[in-house]
Enzyme design. Structure first.
Site, PDB file in Angstrom:
ATOM      1  N   CYS A   2      16.587  -9.801  41.884  1.00 49.16           N
ATOM      2  CA  CYS A   2      15.713  -8.719  41.483  1.00 49.16           C
ATOM      3  C   CYS A   2      15.402  -7.801  42.670  1.00 49.16           C
ATOM      4  CB  CYS A   2      14.397  -9.193  40.903  1.00 49.16           C
ATOM      5  SG  CYS A   2      14.580 -10.511  39.691  1.00 49.16           S
ATOM      6  N   ARG A  27      20.878  -5.692  43.138  1.00 44.40           N
ATOM      7  CA  ARG A  27      20.192  -6.982  43.161  1.00 44.40           C
ATOM      8  C   ARG A  27      20.051  -7.593  41.772  1.00 44.40           C
ATOM      9  NH1 ARG A  27      17.699  -7.212  48.142  1.00 44.40           N
ATOM     10  NH2 ARG A  27      16.354  -8.901  47.499  1.00 44.40           N
ATOM     11  N   TRP A  74      17.231  -9.722  37.708  1.00 45.54           N
ATOM     12  CA  TRP A  74      18.354 -10.629  37.473  1.00 45.54           C
ATOM     13  C   TRP A  74      17.720 -11.890  36.901  1.00 45.54           C
ATOM     14  CZ3 TRP A  74      20.155 -15.452  39.374  1.00 45.54           C
ATOM     15  CH2 TRP A  74      21.483 -15.735  39.032  1.00 45.54           C
ATOM     16  N   ASN A  99      10.354 -11.074  42.821  1.00 46.39           N
ATOM     17  CA  ASN A  99      11.735 -11.406  43.137  1.00 46.39           C
ATOM     18  C   ASN A  99      11.702 -12.828  43.696  1.00 46.39           C
ATOM     19  OD1 ASN A  99      13.697 -10.421  46.052  1.00 46.39           O
ATOM     20  ND2 ASN A  99      14.306 -11.656  44.346  1.00 46.39           N
ATOM     21  N   GLY A 100      12.448 -13.748  43.075  1.00 48.08           N
ATOM     22  CA  GLY A 100      12.459 -15.122  43.577  1.00 48.08           C
ATOM     23  C   GLY A 100      12.218 -16.118  42.456  1.00 48.08           C
ATOM     24  N   GLU A 478      40.479 -16.417  46.282  1.00 46.49           N
ATOM     25  CA  GLU A 478      39.797 -15.122  46.154  1.00 46.49           C
ATOM     26  C   GLU A 478      40.379 -14.317  44.985  1.00 46.49           C
ATOM     27  OE1 GLU A 478      37.225 -13.717  47.007  1.00 46.49           O
ATOM     28  OE2 GLU A 478      37.545 -11.568  47.040  1.00 46.49           O
ATOM     29  N   LYS A 482      38.203 -13.003  41.820  1.00 48.51           N
ATOM     30  CA  LYS A 482      38.155 -11.596  41.411  1.00 48.51           C
ATOM     31  C   LYS A 482      38.457 -11.474  39.920  1.00 48.51           C
ATOM     32  CE  LYS A 482      36.461 -10.124  43.926  1.00 48.51           C
ATOM     33  NZ  LYS A 482      35.959 -10.577  45.199  1.00 48.51           N
ATOM     34  N   GLU A 485      35.549 -12.945  37.695  1.00 45.39           N
ATOM     35  CA  GLU A 485      34.238 -12.285  37.702  1.00 45.39           C
ATOM     36  C   GLU A 485      34.248 -10.926  37.020  1.00 45.39           C
ATOM     37  OE1 GLU A 485      32.414 -11.910  41.612  1.00 45.39           O
ATOM     38  OE2 GLU A 485      34.270 -11.271  42.519  1.00 45.39           O
ATOM     39  N   HIS A 501      49.630 -32.657  40.982  1.00 39.64           N
ATOM     40  CA  HIS A 501      48.587 -33.672  40.853  1.00 39.64           C
ATOM     41  C   HIS A 501      47.580 -33.318  39.758  1.00 39.64           C
ATOM     42  CE1 HIS A 501      50.173 -35.778  44.264  1.00 39.64           C
ATOM     43  NE2 HIS A 501      50.109 -34.677  45.009  1.00 39.64           N
ATOM     44  N   LYS A 600      25.041  -8.120  42.867  1.00 42.24           N
ATOM     45  CA  LYS A 600      25.698  -7.869  44.150  1.00 42.24           C
ATOM     46  C   LYS A 600      25.118  -8.756  45.245  1.00 42.24           C
ATOM     47  CE  LYS A 600      28.403  -5.631  46.856  1.00 42.24           C
ATOM     48  NZ  LYS A 600      29.727  -6.265  46.761  1.00 42.24           N
TER      49      LYS A 600
HETATM   50  C1  G6P Z   1      27.405 -12.477  45.163  1.00 48.48           C
HETATM   51  C2  G6P Z   1      28.367 -11.313  45.098  1.00 48.48           C
HETATM   52  C3  G6P Z   1      29.672 -11.692  45.781  1.00 48.48           C
HETATM   53  C4  G6P Z   1      29.413 -12.156  47.202  1.00 48.48           C
HETATM   54  C5  G6P Z   1      28.379 -13.286  47.252  1.00 48.48           C
HETATM   55  C6  G6P Z   1      27.928 -13.565  48.681  1.00 48.48           C
HETATM   56  O1  G6P Z   1      27.869 -13.526  44.394  1.00 48.48           O
HETATM   57  O2  G6P Z   1      28.601 -10.947  43.754  1.00 48.48           O
HETATM   58  O3  G6P Z   1      30.523 -10.568  45.800  1.00 48.48           O
HETATM   59  O4  G6P Z   1      30.604 -12.599  47.770  1.00 48.48           O
HETATM   60  O5  G6P Z   1      27.216 -12.910  46.522  1.00 48.48           O
HETATM   61  O6  G6P Z   1      27.249 -12.430  49.153  1.00 48.48           O
HETATM   62  P1  G6P Z   1      27.114 -12.030  50.669  1.00 48.48           P
HETATM   63  O7  G6P Z   1      26.308 -10.755  50.637  1.00 48.48           O
HETATM   64  O8  G6P Z   1      26.360 -13.144  51.340  1.00 48.48           O
HETATM   65  O9  G6P Z   1      28.458 -11.848  51.223  1.00 48.48           O
END
Ligand code: G6P
Length: 605
Positions: A2, A27, A74, A99-100, A478, A482, A485, A501, A600
């Site tokens: 948030c 956020r 969020w 927030n929290g 990764e 991607k 998500e 395995h 984010k």
């Molecule tokens: C969230 C974002 C990811 C990011 C992760 C860690 O899950 O959606 O894109 O990799 O947080 O965030 P940071 O800011 O610590 O890299």
């Protein structure tokens, strides 16, 4: 997570509160809301759509005021519905944004029910609102200071009371909160960025601080209740709208910005030395015998890639751990290990907590690799290396990842040199390769049309496997992250040698198997793994370096990568995987920049 904003001024602050939310949507964006104090009454607008909808409501209902708070959510406790959207009211008297997570909210709720409070939401936030209401004796600042003593968990809050015009009270523990100082007006926000344009003077509140904003000043009490004086810092946060230009989404724009972001992150120096990581780095690096890397999400995968570099170039033992796991397990601290936290935002709650945990265990030397110079993480570590990706807006991280990789490669070369494993000629070679990276990346980006053709087929799938080996195993991880998500296709990554395995049981004609195939020492092994998939009818989609002799055939589709790039190859190989995820998501019509349920910056654990 948030985002929160608060303001006291002598002018209408509704637009500041709403614009602040727009900039804090990274956020979380499950719902949003604003409350203002006008003519002795609290007024509120809330929306489960995006900030644009809230803005329209605020304008239509003339929600004007000189004191107010706002919030973008969020969801943690309670679904993203209007009743759970902040600001949360207590008896139309107190309004609060949070927030929290309040961990003891259930016992507090029972206690407050016993006092006759009724609950209109499923949020943990509502207990804080009623608690402050129950403790209010004509002084909101005092009531909040009393209330926070009873809270367990992480929070940043902003509160207003209908009987106290020109007062906003804030508090923080575990979640960020900054005070913005204006002329005859003052502000609060989760991030200085929210207040760009209103002020450039900020106080970064410390753990346990409670503050009271009025028109002409700010009072702060520390965690023990004593008056506190905090440093005022100047931060010029660029809050202007970032233009999309010719791109459809920020994620696409950010993928294409990578050559520039990487060029900006590579140090200009002709030789690498420890000072790139901070004044005290030479001394710190000299005494270390290993690295402990802590991170979350995409940043964790950059750490996993770096392990290969650090152990092969610098010959230094490296452990990489997911921050949320490390912080809660019994580990054996090694005071000679350098703790490296990697984070785009520098605010990720689990990574911050893991860093503090490591410090509490006696780890003296800490380094952050981060994209935000003013973040809590950079402030908490002894050493820092800033990536220069620029603002990343798409929730799925792209340019932050590749710039982190550059930073970590520079770290590996620097440590390798200090430890006598990299001589001057090798260093010059690495630097030359780094400098050529932006041009090499441009050639990879030119593969976009071929990747679009594949994405049409991927968009009709519900599952995908990603394979890689060695340095490129984290890149497969990764790529799978991607895809899942942003396109919501279930995707998993495996080291290709592990296929037999278990995951091979999943391989059928319906299963696309994306393979990262650099022309490195493991190529022949990888080719055997490719045959194992083909023999079971699986459909392979291979990103193969030139000279690998992997060619289009039945069940095997190949996109040729322009050149093999040695140790830096992961930085090139991740880019087509970003583009594949992006175009697959576009073909499925998802909200690419703001995928469902994600945010984010994850500032709750
Ligand atoms: C969230 C974002 C990811 C990011 C992760 C860690 O899950 O959606 O894109 O990799 O947080 O965030 P940071 O800011 O610590 O890299």
């Amino acid at each position: 997570m948030c985002g929160i904003v608060g303001a006291v001024a002598q002018r209408n602050i509704a637009s500041i509160l709403v614009e602040g939310l727009r900039r804090l949507e990274y956020r979380g964006y499950d719902s949003c809301g604003v409350a203002v104090l006008a003519d002795g009454a609290l007024r509120r607008a809330r929306s489960v759509a995006r900030v644009a909808d809230l803005d329209a409501q605020v304008r239509e209902s003339d929600l004007d005021g000189v004191t107010g708070i706002s919030h973008t959510r969020w969801a943690t406790h309670g679904a993203p519905v209007t009743d759970n959207a902040h600001p949360i009211f207590s008896r139309d008297t107190v309004a609060l944004v949070h927030n929290g997570i309040i961990e003891n909210y259930e016992s507090l709720r029972e206690m407050l029910r016993g006092k006759g409070y009724e609950f209109a939401s499923q949020t943990d936030t509502e207990v804080v609102t009623h608690l402050i209401h129950s403790l209010y004796r004509g002084d909101l600042y005092a009531a909040v200071r009393e209330a926070v003593k009873q809270l367990h968990g992480a929070y940043a809050i902003a509160v207003i009371h209908k009987d106290q015009p020109h007062t906003v009270v804030g508090a923080r523990a575990g979640s960020p909160l900054v005070v913005g100082l204006g002329e005859g007006e003052n502000f609060l926000a989760s991030d200085a960025l929210a207040l760009a344009g209103s002020t450039e003077r900020f106080i970064f509140l410390e753990e346990g601080d409670v503050c009271e904003l009025s028109l002409n000043g700010v009072r702060i009490a520390d965690r023990d209740g004593n008056d506190a004086v905090r440093e005022v810092r100047t931060v010029v946060a660029y809050g202007g709208a970032v233009e999309l230009g010719p791109y459809r989404h920020f994620m696409q724009k950010e993928i294409f910005e990578q050559p520039r972001a990487i060029a900006d992150t590579i140090p200009q120096a002709e030789a690498f030395d420890a000072t790139l990581f901070g004044e005290k780095a030479a001394e710190a690096f000299a005494g270390i015998d290993s690295l402990l890397i802590l991170a979350c999400g995409t940043s964790y995968y950059s750490g996993l890639t770096a392990k290969y570099w650090l152990e092969s170039i610098a010959k230094i033992p490296t452990q990489v751990e997911i921050a949320s796991e490390y912080r809660y397990r019994d580990s054996v601290p090694n005071p000679k290990a350098l703790v490296v936290v990697i984070s785009q935002s520098g605010e990720t709650a689990d990574t911050l907590a893991a860093l503090k945990h490591a410090q509490s265990l006696g780890h003296r030397h800490t380094l952050s690799i981060c994209n935000v110079g003013t973040s809590a993480m950079v402030r908490l570590t002894e050493l820092a290396f800033l990536t220069h990706a620029g603002r990343e807006i798409g929730v799925a991280s792209t340019k932050a990842f590749t710039t982190q990789l550059v930073a970590l490669f520079v770290l590996a070369v620097t440590l390798g040199k200090m430890r006598g494993h990299v001589d001057a000629a090798q260093e010059a070679g690495y630097i030359k390769q780094l400098r050529h990276l932006p041009a090499a990346l441009n050639s990879v980006l030119a593969l976009e049309p071929q990747i679009i053709a594949w994405s049409e087929e991927f968009s009709r799938k519900e599952n995908a496997l990603f394979l890689g080996r060695g340095l490129h195993y984290p890149i497969a991880l990764e790529g799978a992250l991607k895809l899942k998500e942003i396109s919501y296709i279930h995707a998993e990554a495996y080291p290709a040698g592990e296929l037999k395995h278990g995951p091979l049981a999943l391989v059928t004609e319906a299963m696309p198997v994306v393979t990262v195939a650099p022309n490195d020492a493991l190529l022949e092994k990888l080719k055997s793994n490719i045959q194992e998939v083909r023999a079971r009818g699986g459909q392979l989609y291979v990103f193969a370096d030139a000279d690998t002799r992997i060619v289009n055939d039945e069940g095997i589709h190949v996109i040729r990568m322009p050149e093999h790039y040695g140790l830096l190859s992961p930085i090139l190989h991740v880019v087509p995987l970003q583009l594949l995820a992006y175009h697959t998501a576009c073909a499925r019509g998802t909200d690419v920049d703001k995928p469902r349920n994600l945010a984010k910056s994850v500032t709750v654990e």
